[in-house]
Scaffold this motif. Structure first.
Motif, mmCIF file in Angstrom:
data_model
loop_
_atom_site.group_PDB
_atom_site.id
_atom_site.type_symbol
_atom_site.label_atom_id
_atom_site.label_comp_id
_atom_site.label_asym_id
_atom_site.label_seq_id
_atom_site.Cartn_x
_atom_site.Cartn_y
_atom_site.Cartn_z
ATOM 1 N N LYS A 155 0.845 -1.186 0.000
ATOM 2 C CA LYS A 155 0.000 0.000 0.000
ATOM 3 C C LYS A 155 0.882 1.238 0.000
ATOM 4 O O LYS A 155 1.897 1.283 0.687
ATOM 5 N N LEU A 156 0.460 2.235 -0.768
ATOM 6 C CA LEU A 156 1.161 3.510 -0.830
ATOM 7 C C LEU A 156 0.110 4.596 -0.917
ATOM 8 O O LEU A 156 -0.719 4.580 -1.835
ATOM 9 N N ASP A 157 0.111 5.499 0.029
ATOM 10 C CA ASP A 157 -0.877 6.581 0.092
ATOM 11 C C ASP A 157 -2.310 6.054 0.042
ATOM 12 O O ASP A 157 -3.174 6.607 -0.628
ATOM 13 N N GLY A 158 -2.562 4.924 0.717
ATOM 14 C CA GLY A 158 -3.902 4.359 0.795
ATOM 15 C C GLY A 158 -4.328 3.555 -0.420
ATOM 16 O O GLY A 158 -5.428 3.026 -0.450
ATOM 17 N N GLU A 159 -3.503 3.465 -1.446
ATOM 18 C CA GLU A 159 -3.813 2.691 -2.652
ATOM 19 C C GLU A 159 -3.035 1.381 -2.618
ATOM 20 O O GLU A 159 -1.905 1.339 -2.156
ATOM 21 N N GLU A 160 -3.647 0.309 -3.143
ATOM 22 C CA GLU A 160 -2.983 -0.993 -3.187
ATOM 23 C C GLU A 160 -2.330 -1.197 -4.550
ATOM 24 O O GLU A 160 -2.954 -0.939 -5.584
ATOM 25 N N TYR A 161 -1.096 -1.669 -4.533
ATOM 26 C CA TYR A 161 -0.326 -1.932 -5.749
ATOM 27 C C TYR A 161 0.332 -3.293 -5.644
ATOM 28 O O TYR A 161 0.424 -3.878 -4.577
ATOM 29 N N ILE A 162 0.831 -3.772 -6.789
ATOM 30 C CA ILE A 162 1.607 -5.010 -6.842
ATOM 31 C C ILE A 162 2.889 -4.700 -7.590
ATOM 32 O O ILE A 162 2.858 -3.992 -8.612
ATOM 33 N N ILE A 163 4.010 -5.195 -7.086
ATOM 34 C CA ILE A 163 5.277 -5.043 -7.787
ATOM 35 C C ILE A 163 5.694 -6.408 -8.327
ATOM 36 O O ILE A 163 5.637 -7.401 -7.612
ATOM 37 N N LEU A 164 6.008 -6.440 -9.619
ATOM 38 C CA LEU A 164 6.335 -7.673 -10.335
ATOM 39 C C LEU A 164 7.658 -7.510 -11.067
ATOM 40 O O LEU A 164 8.064 -6.394 -11.356
ATOM 41 N N ARG A 165 8.257 -8.622 -11.420
ATOM 42 C CA ARG A 165 9.358 -8.596 -12.387
ATOM 43 C C ARG A 165 8.719 -8.605 -13.774
ATOM 44 O O ARG A 165 7.641 -9.171 -13.964
ATOM 45 N N GLN A 166 9.378 -7.994 -14.732
ATOM 46 C CA GLN A 166 8.846 -7.992 -16.087
ATOM 47 C C GLN A 166 8.644 -9.420 -16.594
ATOM 48 O O GLN A 166 7.692 -9.705 -17.315
ATOM 49 N N SER A 167 9.497 -10.338 -16.175
ATOM 50 C CA SER A 167 9.376 -11.728 -16.628
ATOM 51 C C SER A 167 8.117 -12.416 -16.096
ATOM 52 O O SER A 167 7.724 -13.461 -16.603
ATOM 53 N N ASP A 168 7.455 -11.830 -15.083
ATOM 54 C CA ASP A 168 6.196 -12.379 -14.577
ATOM 55 C C ASP A 168 5.015 -12.048 -15.491
ATOM 56 O O ASP A 168 3.965 -12.668 -15.392
ATOM 57 N N VAL A 169 5.177 -11.063 -16.360
ATOM 58 C CA VAL A 169 4.085 -10.635 -17.241
ATOM 59 C C VAL A 169 3.870 -11.708 -18.300
ATOM 60 O O VAL A 169 4.808 -12.117 -18.985
ATOM 61 N N LEU A 170 2.628 -12.162 -18.430
ATOM 62 C CA LEU A 170 2.283 -13.189 -19.416
ATOM 63 C C LEU A 170 1.966 -12.593 -20.772
ATOM 64 O O LEU A 170 2.295 -13.175 -21.801
ATOM 65 N N ALA A 171 1.297 -11.424 -20.775
ATOM 66 C CA ALA A 171 0.898 -10.805 -22.048
ATOM 67 C C ALA A 171 0.492 -9.366 -21.826
ATOM 68 O O ALA A 171 0.107 -8.978 -20.727
ATOM 69 N N LYS A 172 0.577 -8.577 -22.898
ATOM 70 C CA LYS A 172 0.011 -7.230 -22.927
ATOM 71 C C LYS A 172 -1.338 -7.337 -23.605
ATOM 72 O O LYS A 172 -1.503 -8.080 -24.576
ATOM 73 N N LEU A 173 -2.333 -6.621 -23.091
ATOM 74 C CA LEU A 173 -3.681 -6.652 -23.652
ATOM 75 C C LEU A 173 -3.897 -5.410 -24.512
ATOM 76 O O LEU A 173 -3.640 -4.298 -24.068
ATOM 77 N N ASN A 174 -4.379 -5.610 -25.734
ATOM 78 C CA ASN A 174 -4.649 -4.505 -26.652
ATOM 79 C C ASN A 174 -6.139 -4.423 -26.907
ATOM 80 O O ASN A 174 -6.819 -5.424 -26.955
ATOM 81 N N ASN A 175 -6.629 -3.210 -27.108
ATOM 82 C CA ASN A 175 -8.052 -3.024 -27.413
ATOM 83 C C ASN A 175 -8.330 -3.333 -28.847
ATOM 84 O O ASN A 175 -7.677 -3.150 -29.741
#
Length: 95
Positions: free
Chosen positions: A75-95
């Motif tokens: 949590k940072l300033d009351g907001e929840e976040y997640i920190i990942l390594r780039q290698s954890d990303v499975l895919a980028k989503l496009n519209n």
């Protein structure tokens, strides 16, 4: 407060969990599944990590798909976040 991840790490903000099913049933908090889609809010600079040159493939504002239990929540300033390594990303989503 602004956050700048180091090396090959990215900071993401998770999408909100669905509160109803497709048929309109309202889900209790315990039944909600953790979403696996997030928006990138900060990106590290890449560089040499563990002897390998890392070029960042994601940028701020990208929507990504990541494994259900990847990363570390904080949590940072009351907001929840997640920190990942780039290698954890499975895919980028496009519209």
């Amino acid at each position: 407060m602004k956050i700048q991840p180091l090396f090959d790490r990215i900071v993401v903000k998770q999408q909100e969990a669905e509160t109803t099913t497709a048929s309109g049933i309202i889900l209790a908090d315990a039944e909600k599944e953790r979403p696996q889609i997030a928006t990138v809010v900060a990106v590290g600079s890449g560089g040499v990590v563990d002897g390998h040159e890392i070029v960042m493939q994601v940028s701020v504002g990208d929507k990504i798909l990541y494994p259900k239990y990847a990363g570390n929540e904080f949590k940072l300033d009351g907001e929840e976040y997640i920190i990942l390594r780039q290698s954890d990303v499975l895919a980028k989503l496009n519209n």
